[in-house]
Design a protein around this motif. Structure first.
Motif, PDB file in Angstrom:
ATOM      1  N   TYR A  83     -11.900  -4.270   9.562  1.00 37.04           N
ATOM      2  CA  TYR A  83     -11.880  -5.140  10.749  1.00 37.04           C
ATOM      3  C   TYR A  83     -10.436  -5.270  11.189  1.00 37.04           C
ATOM      4  CZ  TYR A  83     -16.530  -5.590   9.270  1.00 37.04           C
ATOM      5  OH  TYR A  83     -17.810  -5.235   8.925  1.00 37.04           O
ATOM      6  N   TYR A 141     -11.766  -9.411  -9.258  1.00 38.21           N
ATOM      7  CA  TYR A 141     -10.985  -8.215  -8.982  1.00 38.21           C
ATOM      8  C   TYR A 141      -9.618  -8.475  -9.607  1.00 38.21           C
ATOM      9  CZ  TYR A 141      -8.034  -5.100  -6.095  1.00 38.21           C
ATOM     10  OH  TYR A 141      -7.110  -4.181  -5.639  1.00 38.21           O
ATOM     11  N   GLN A 191     -14.462 -11.574   6.903  1.00 38.58           N
ATOM     12  CA  GLN A 191     -15.595 -10.991   6.186  1.00 38.58           C
ATOM     13  C   GLN A 191     -16.857 -11.835   6.359  1.00 38.58           C
ATOM     14  OE1 GLN A 191     -13.837 -10.110   2.214  1.00 38.58           O
ATOM     15  NE2 GLN A 191     -14.334  -8.022   2.810  1.00 38.58           N
ATOM     16  N   ARG A 192     -16.682 -13.128   6.458  1.00 41.40           N
ATOM     17  CA  ARG A 192     -17.845 -14.002   6.732  1.00 41.40           C
ATOM     18  C   ARG A 192     -18.372 -13.725   8.139  1.00 41.40           C
ATOM     19  NH1 ARG A 192     -16.329 -19.965   6.252  1.00 41.40           N
ATOM     20  NH2 ARG A 192     -14.696 -19.205   4.851  1.00 41.40           N
ATOM     21  N   LEU A 240      -8.052 -15.904   8.551  1.00 46.55           N
ATOM     22  CA  LEU A 240      -9.315 -16.151   9.253  1.00 46.55           C
ATOM     23  C   LEU A 240     -10.437 -15.450   8.472  1.00 46.55           C
ATOM     24  CD1 LEU A 240      -8.123 -15.722  12.955  1.00 46.55           C
ATOM     25  CD2 LEU A 240      -8.791 -17.844  11.797  1.00 46.55           C
ATOM     26  N   LEU A 243     -16.813  -5.279   1.945  1.00 53.33           N
ATOM     27  CA  LEU A 243     -18.163  -5.237   2.503  1.00 53.33           C
ATOM     28  C   LEU A 243     -18.633  -3.795   2.610  1.00 53.33           C
ATOM     29  CD1 LEU A 243     -17.712  -7.828   5.415  1.00 53.33           C
ATOM     30  CD2 LEU A 243     -18.647  -8.242   3.124  1.00 53.33           C
TER      31      LEU A 243
HETATM   32  C1  B12 Z   1      -6.116 -11.656   0.991  1.00 55.40           C
HETATM   33  C2  B12 Z   1      -6.746 -10.285   1.189  1.00 55.40           C
HETATM   34  C3  B12 Z   1      -6.680  -9.392   0.107  1.00 55.40           C
HETATM   35  C4  B12 Z   1      -6.101  -9.778  -1.223  1.00 55.40           C
HETATM   36  C5  B12 Z   1      -7.137 -10.522  -2.058  1.00 55.40           C
HETATM   37  C6  B12 Z   1      -8.582 -10.100  -1.840  1.00 55.40           C
HETATM   38  C7  B12 Z   1      -9.562 -11.152  -2.377  1.00 55.40           C
HETATM   39  N1  B12 Z   1      -9.783 -11.170  -3.673  1.00 55.40           N
HETATM   40  O1  B12 Z   1     -10.104 -11.952  -1.601  1.00 55.40           O
HETATM   41  C8  B12 Z   1      -5.653  -8.398  -1.797  1.00 55.40           C
HETATM   42  C9  B12 Z   1      -4.198  -8.167  -1.414  1.00 55.40           C
HETATM   43  C10 B12 Z   1      -5.816  -8.222  -3.291  1.00 55.40           C
HETATM   44  C11 B12 Z   1      -6.540  -7.453  -0.980  1.00 55.40           C
HETATM   45  C12 B12 Z   1      -6.726  -6.132  -1.329  1.00 55.40           C
HETATM   46  C13 B12 Z   1      -7.471  -5.238  -0.584  1.00 55.40           C
HETATM   47  N2  B12 Z   1      -8.102  -5.503   0.581  1.00 55.40           N
HETATM   48 CO1  B12 Z   1      -8.029  -7.224   1.475  1.00 55.40          CO
HETATM   49  N3  B12 Z   1      -7.884  -8.737   2.583  1.00 55.40           N
HETATM   50  C14 B12 Z   1      -7.377  -9.922   2.384  1.00 55.40           C
HETATM   51  C15 B12 Z   1      -7.500 -10.749   3.693  1.00 55.40           C
HETATM   52  C16 B12 Z   1      -6.164 -10.643   4.432  1.00 55.40           C
HETATM   53  C17 B12 Z   1      -7.872 -12.206   3.543  1.00 55.40           C
HETATM   54  C18 B12 Z   1      -9.115 -12.493   2.642  1.00 55.40           C
HETATM   55  C19 B12 Z   1      -9.345 -13.990   2.621  1.00 55.40           C
HETATM   56  O2  B12 Z   1      -8.808 -14.681   1.782  1.00 55.40           O
HETATM   57  N4  B12 Z   1     -10.055 -14.511   3.612  1.00 55.40           N
HETATM   58  C20 B12 Z   1     -10.237 -15.914   3.773  1.00 55.40           C
HETATM   59  C21 B12 Z   1     -11.667 -16.302   3.429  1.00 55.40           C
HETATM   60  C22 B12 Z   1     -11.871 -17.783   3.749  1.00 55.40           C
HETATM   61  O3  B12 Z   1     -12.489 -15.471   4.269  1.00 55.40           O
HETATM   62  P1  B12 Z   1     -13.974 -15.066   3.903  1.00 55.40           P
HETATM   63  O4  B12 Z   1     -14.363 -13.968   4.871  1.00 55.40           O
HETATM   64  O5  B12 Z   1     -14.851 -16.225   3.817  1.00 55.40           O
HETATM   65  O6  B12 Z   1     -13.763 -14.536   2.401  1.00 55.40           O
HETATM   66  C23 B12 Z   1     -14.349 -13.415   1.876  1.00 55.40           C
HETATM   67  C24 B12 Z   1     -13.410 -12.602   0.979  1.00 55.40           C
HETATM   68  O7  B12 Z   1     -12.587 -13.430   0.218  1.00 55.40           O
HETATM   69  C25 B12 Z   1     -14.413 -11.832   0.149  1.00 55.40           C
HETATM   70  N5  B12 Z   1     -13.956 -11.352  -1.173  1.00 55.40           N
HETATM   71  C26 B12 Z   1     -14.237 -11.922  -2.319  1.00 55.40           C
HETATM   72  N6  B12 Z   1     -13.758 -11.186  -3.321  1.00 55.40           N
HETATM   73  C27 B12 Z   1     -13.150 -10.098  -2.803  1.00 55.40           C
HETATM   74  C28 B12 Z   1     -12.507  -9.006  -3.419  1.00 55.40           C
HETATM   75  C29 B12 Z   1     -11.935  -7.986  -2.610  1.00 55.40           C
HETATM   76  C30 B12 Z   1     -11.264  -6.799  -3.245  1.00 55.40           C
HETATM   77  C31 B12 Z   1     -12.005  -8.104  -1.204  1.00 55.40           C
HETATM   78  C32 B12 Z   1     -11.363  -7.057  -0.337  1.00 55.40           C
HETATM   79  C33 B12 Z   1     -12.680  -9.216  -0.628  1.00 55.40           C
HETATM   80  C34 B12 Z   1     -13.250 -10.206  -1.434  1.00 55.40           C
HETATM   81  O8  B12 Z   1     -15.559 -12.673   0.031  1.00 55.40           O
HETATM   82  C35 B12 Z   1     -15.451 -13.780   0.923  1.00 55.40           C
HETATM   83  C36 B12 Z   1     -16.779 -13.993   1.594  1.00 55.40           C
HETATM   84  O9  B12 Z   1     -17.267 -12.820   2.220  1.00 55.40           O
HETATM   85  C37 B12 Z   1      -8.649  -9.979   4.411  1.00 55.40           C
HETATM   86  C38 B12 Z   1      -8.625 -10.089   5.939  1.00 55.40           C
HETATM   87  C39 B12 Z   1      -9.369 -11.333   6.372  1.00 55.40           C
HETATM   88  N7  B12 Z   1      -8.749 -12.122   7.242  1.00 55.40           N
HETATM   89  O10 B12 Z   1     -10.472 -11.598   5.924  1.00 55.40           O
HETATM   90  C40 B12 Z   1      -8.480  -8.539   3.882  1.00 55.40           C
HETATM   91  C41 B12 Z   1      -9.704  -7.679   3.669  1.00 55.40           C
HETATM   92  C42 B12 Z   1     -10.757  -8.497   2.945  1.00 55.40           C
HETATM   93  N8  B12 Z   1      -9.220  -6.645   2.762  1.00 55.40           N
HETATM   94  C43 B12 Z   1      -9.722  -5.493   2.975  1.00 55.40           C
HETATM   95  C44 B12 Z   1      -9.455  -4.317   2.228  1.00 55.40           C
HETATM   96  C45 B12 Z   1     -10.075  -3.021   2.735  1.00 55.40           C
HETATM   97  C46 B12 Z   1      -8.684  -4.364   1.059  1.00 55.40           C
HETATM   98  C47 B12 Z   1      -8.317  -3.160   0.173  1.00 55.40           C
HETATM   99  C48 B12 Z   1      -9.514  -2.350  -0.280  1.00 55.40           C
HETATM  100  C49 B12 Z   1      -7.361  -2.294   1.018  1.00 55.40           C
HETATM  101  C50 B12 Z   1      -6.321  -1.419   0.380  1.00 55.40           C
HETATM  102  N9  B12 Z   1      -6.623  -0.293  -0.175  1.00 55.40           N
HETATM  103  O11 B12 Z   1      -5.192  -1.772   0.451  1.00 55.40           O
HETATM  104  C51 B12 Z   1      -7.594  -3.821  -1.006  1.00 55.40           C
HETATM  105  C52 B12 Z   1      -8.363  -3.734  -2.326  1.00 55.40           C
HETATM  106  C53 B12 Z   1      -7.574  -2.909  -3.298  1.00 55.40           C
HETATM  107  C54 B12 Z   1      -8.163  -1.594  -3.634  1.00 55.40           C
HETATM  108  N10 B12 Z   1      -8.675  -1.442  -4.832  1.00 55.40           N
HETATM  109  O12 B12 Z   1      -8.123  -0.686  -2.815  1.00 55.40           O
HETATM  110  C55 B12 Z   1     -10.649  -5.509   4.186  1.00 55.40           C
HETATM  111  C56 B12 Z   1     -12.113  -5.421   3.763  1.00 55.40           C
HETATM  112  C57 B12 Z   1     -12.934  -4.614   4.767  1.00 55.40           C
HETATM  113  C58 B12 Z   1     -14.334  -4.559   4.289  1.00 55.40           C
HETATM  114  N11 B12 Z   1     -14.938  -3.383   4.363  1.00 55.40           N
HETATM  115  O13 B12 Z   1     -14.877  -5.539   3.835  1.00 55.40           O
HETATM  116  C59 B12 Z   1     -10.254  -6.865   4.889  1.00 55.40           C
HETATM  117  C60 B12 Z   1     -11.395  -7.605   5.601  1.00 55.40           C
HETATM  118  C61 B12 Z   1      -9.120  -6.512   5.885  1.00 55.40           C
HETATM  119  C62 B12 Z   1      -9.538  -5.666   7.040  1.00 55.40           C
HETATM  120  N12 B12 Z   1      -8.543  -5.334   7.847  1.00 55.40           N
HETATM  121  O14 B12 Z   1     -10.665  -5.288   7.262  1.00 55.40           O
HETATM  122  N13 B12 Z   1      -7.025  -8.072   0.126  1.00 55.40           N
END
Ligand code: B12
Length: 226
Positions: free
Chosen positions: A128, A172, A100-101, A97, A117
């Protein structure tokens, strides 16, 4: 029972969870069930970790594969039931879901150069844990419109702190990060949390305590090794 945000906050308090803003979704937000109000729930500061640790010290979640997720689901589904709301979670995917959006619709957070974020008070040290979806339209305070702290951060130490340069302009490098934290050179990221994240000057007082940081880093490394 319907609710106002202070009521939600009161019910969350014993679990150490906090309200992370709310908004009235439209179709474009693709919220399951198309609720009239979505309230985001998360953590910042030590309270969630303390509540979770207390549950584990009482012998709960000992057999869980994802104990924090299971604890959150138990806590939040109970609060949702009290409020007549549905609960949604950031884990359990794919598909994931778009929390982050949604978060950017709900409060003053914006993508940092690291991807996670950034919040004007909590910096990078918040997350979150779920959302409450209400069929009814709740009164919400105006969205906090403070600017993204990174826009006035000249040095951006987050971008130069990673020993393996895992964070690029729009990317990343997950394998580089995991390689680093799987070797002795990455011991401080494992013990204290990601070095790039810790380099951010915003919200230093919200940096997770070591046991909390270790928990997330270990879960992250384990998940990437699978
Ligand atoms: C898959 C995922 C990952 C993947 C890939 C991340 C990526 N490149 O997108 C992996 C496993 C690598 C990852 C790692 C981490 N993650 Co993560 N992850 C997720 C998860 C489960 C889904 C993201 C997704 O695909 N959403 C689907 C799309 C459609 O949603 P969206 O909101 O439109 O997408 C946004 C993200 O993709 C974001 N994004 C883009 N590039 C990156 C890069 C990174 C590093 C992250 C975190 C997000 C991000 O931008 C988009 C628009 O805002 C989310 C939870 C969630 N449901 O959102 C947590 C989430 C994004 N992760 C989070 C965190 C904290 C981390 C870590 C820092 C945690 C850790 N220490 O283990 C690590 C980073 C490693 C580090 N150096 O410490 C938090 C971020 C909170 C915040 N302050 O924003 C989330 C929201 C989970 C949570 N419980 O809050 N993660």
């Amino acid at each position: 029972m319907s609710a106002e945000l202070p009521t939600v906050a009161t019910l969350l308090k014993p679990h150490g969870l906090i309200v992370r803003g709310g908004f009235h979704p439209t179709r474009k937000d693709v919220v399951p069930g198309e609720p009239a109000t979505l309230v985001l729930i998360g953590n910042a500061g030590p309270h969630m970790w303390q509540a979770f640790e207390a549950a584990r010290a009482a012998g709960r979640y000992a057999d869980s594969v994802n104990p924090l997720d299971d604890w959150v689901r138990d806590a939040l589904s109970a609060v949702a039931a009290q409020l007549g709301a549905a609960s949604l979670y950031p884990f359990g995917g794919p598909p994931h879901l778009p929390f982050q959006r949604w978060a950017q619709r709900a409060e003053a957070v914006a993508p940092s150069p690291l991807g996670v974020l950034i919040h004007p008070d909590y910096g990078l040290w918040h997350a979150y844990r779920g959302a409450l979806a209400f069929a009814e339209r709740l009164d919400l305070p105006p969205r906090d419109t403070r600017p993204r702290p990174c826009d006035t951060c000249a040095d951006k130490p987050c971008l130069t702190a990673c020993p393996v340069n895992a964070f690029g302009a729009d990317s990343y490098d997950v394998p580089a990060c995991v390689g680093h934290i799987s070797n002795p050179e990455g011991a401080d990221c494992m013990a204290l949390g990601c070095r790039a994240r810790r380099a951010c000057p915003v919200g230093q007082e919200f940096i997770y305590e070591p046991a909390h940081a270790v928990f997330h880093m270990a879960a992250f490394r384990r998940a990437q090794a699978d």
